[in-house]
Design a protein around this motif. Structure first.
Motif, PDB file in Angstrom:
ATOM      1  N   ARG A  98       0.815  -1.209   0.000  1.00 51.55           N
ATOM      2  CA  ARG A  98       0.000   0.000   0.000  1.00 51.55           C
ATOM      3  C   ARG A  98       0.852   1.264   0.000  1.00 51.55           C
ATOM      4  N   ILE A  99       0.240   2.361  -0.395  1.00 48.91           N
ATOM      5  CA  ILE A  99       0.963   3.609  -0.626  1.00 48.91           C
ATOM      6  C   ILE A  99       1.684   4.101   0.634  1.00 48.91           C
ATOM      7  N   ASN A 100       1.129   3.845   1.802  1.00 52.10           N
ATOM      8  CA  ASN A 100       1.755   4.331   3.035  1.00 52.10           C
ATOM      9  C   ASN A 100       3.016   3.547   3.417  1.00 52.10           C
ATOM     10  N   MET A 165       0.835  -2.828  -4.414  1.00 56.97           N
ATOM     11  CA  MET A 165       2.003  -3.369  -5.112  1.00 56.97           C
ATOM     12  C   MET A 165       2.585  -2.381  -6.120  1.00 56.97           C
ATOM     13  N   TYR A 166       2.794  -1.147  -5.689  1.00 55.18           N
ATOM     14  CA  TYR A 166       3.188  -0.069  -6.594  1.00 55.18           C
ATOM     15  C   TYR A 166       4.464  -0.349  -7.396  1.00 55.18           C
TER      16      TYR A 166
END
Length: 246
Positions: A98-100, A165-166
């Motif tokens: 996740r983005i964080n 899963m960036y």
């Protein structure tokens, strides 16, 4: 297909490709598998002892400065022949979801392995691929010159419905763009370029919760490889031949 080079061949899908191609009734004259450390690649070494057409070369896909020397090593194996197939299989994933949680260094590592390395290795080996394509009566197939990029359905923008899963998603989407661009740039040379999603497979990357075994995925990928033609050029396909959305 006289020759194929498979990166990341010491384990998982890459090792599975080497094993099954070595046992194939029409096994290539040269199967070159790469790994970062030959001494640690015990399973790959075992395959080599059983099949004289299997060769092992050390390659760290992140070390692009080593590619000129690596290309010379490939030439020494192939002798006067060109390279029919470059299978860009080596890859890595980030644990962040996740983005964080995502970090800059994770993007850097994953993009270096999943995008920059494969593209620059393709550039280095392009003269050998062009040679194979020019010497073959067939084009846009594995008997001529072909570049196969191991992608992932997680790189599909259209099919992304859960996020996360960036680094991994973005790197595979970028690899798909490289596939499409290479297919345009190399079309006049008769070289086929395509991306393949292997399915969710039980590997170090896929995890033990994956529903597919390596052999099941690889056997279908090899069948797909044998049937690749101009219609597949610049496309994105699942292991079983199903066309996927970008």
């Amino acid at each position: 297909m006289k020759s194929i080079l498979i990166t990341g061949a010491n384990r998982g899908l890459g090792l599975g490709l080497v094993k099954q191609l070595a046992k194939d009734v029409k096994s290539p004259k040269y199967i070159i598998g790469t790994c970062r450390n030959i001494e640690k690649a015990k399973d790959l070494q075992e395959v080599r002892t059983q099949h004289s057409n299997v060769h092992i070369l050390e390659l760290d896909i992140r070390n692009t400065d080593s590619f000129p020397h690596f290309t010379e090593e490939v030439k020494n194996i192939l002798c006067v022949d060109g390279l029919n197939v470059l299978f860009n299989n080596a890859g890595c994933a980030s644990k962040s979801t996740r983005i964080n949680l995502v970090k800059t260094e994770q993007f850097t590592e994953v993009f270096q392995t999943n995008l920059i390395g494969p593209v620059m290795l393709t550039k280095a080996l392009l003269p050998l691929l062009k040679k194979a394509a020019s010497n073959s009566p067939k084009q846009y197939c594995i008997e001529g010159g072909a570049i196969i990029n191991m992608s992932s359905i997680l790189g599909s923008i259209t099919l992304n419905d859960i996020g996360g899963m960036y680094p991994y998603r973005c790197s595979k989407a970028a690899l798909n763009m490289a596939t499409k661009t290479l297919s345009i740039d190399l079309k006049s040379d008769g070289i086929l370029v395509t991306s393949i999603h292997p399915g969710w497979v039980k590997t170090d990357l896929g995890g033990q919760g994956a529903p597919m075994q390596v052999n099941d995925s690889i056997s279908q990928i090899i069948d797909l490889m044998k049937n690749l033609n101009e219609s597949h050029n610049g496309g994105f396909y699942q292991y079983d031949g199903k066309k996927l959305e970008w």
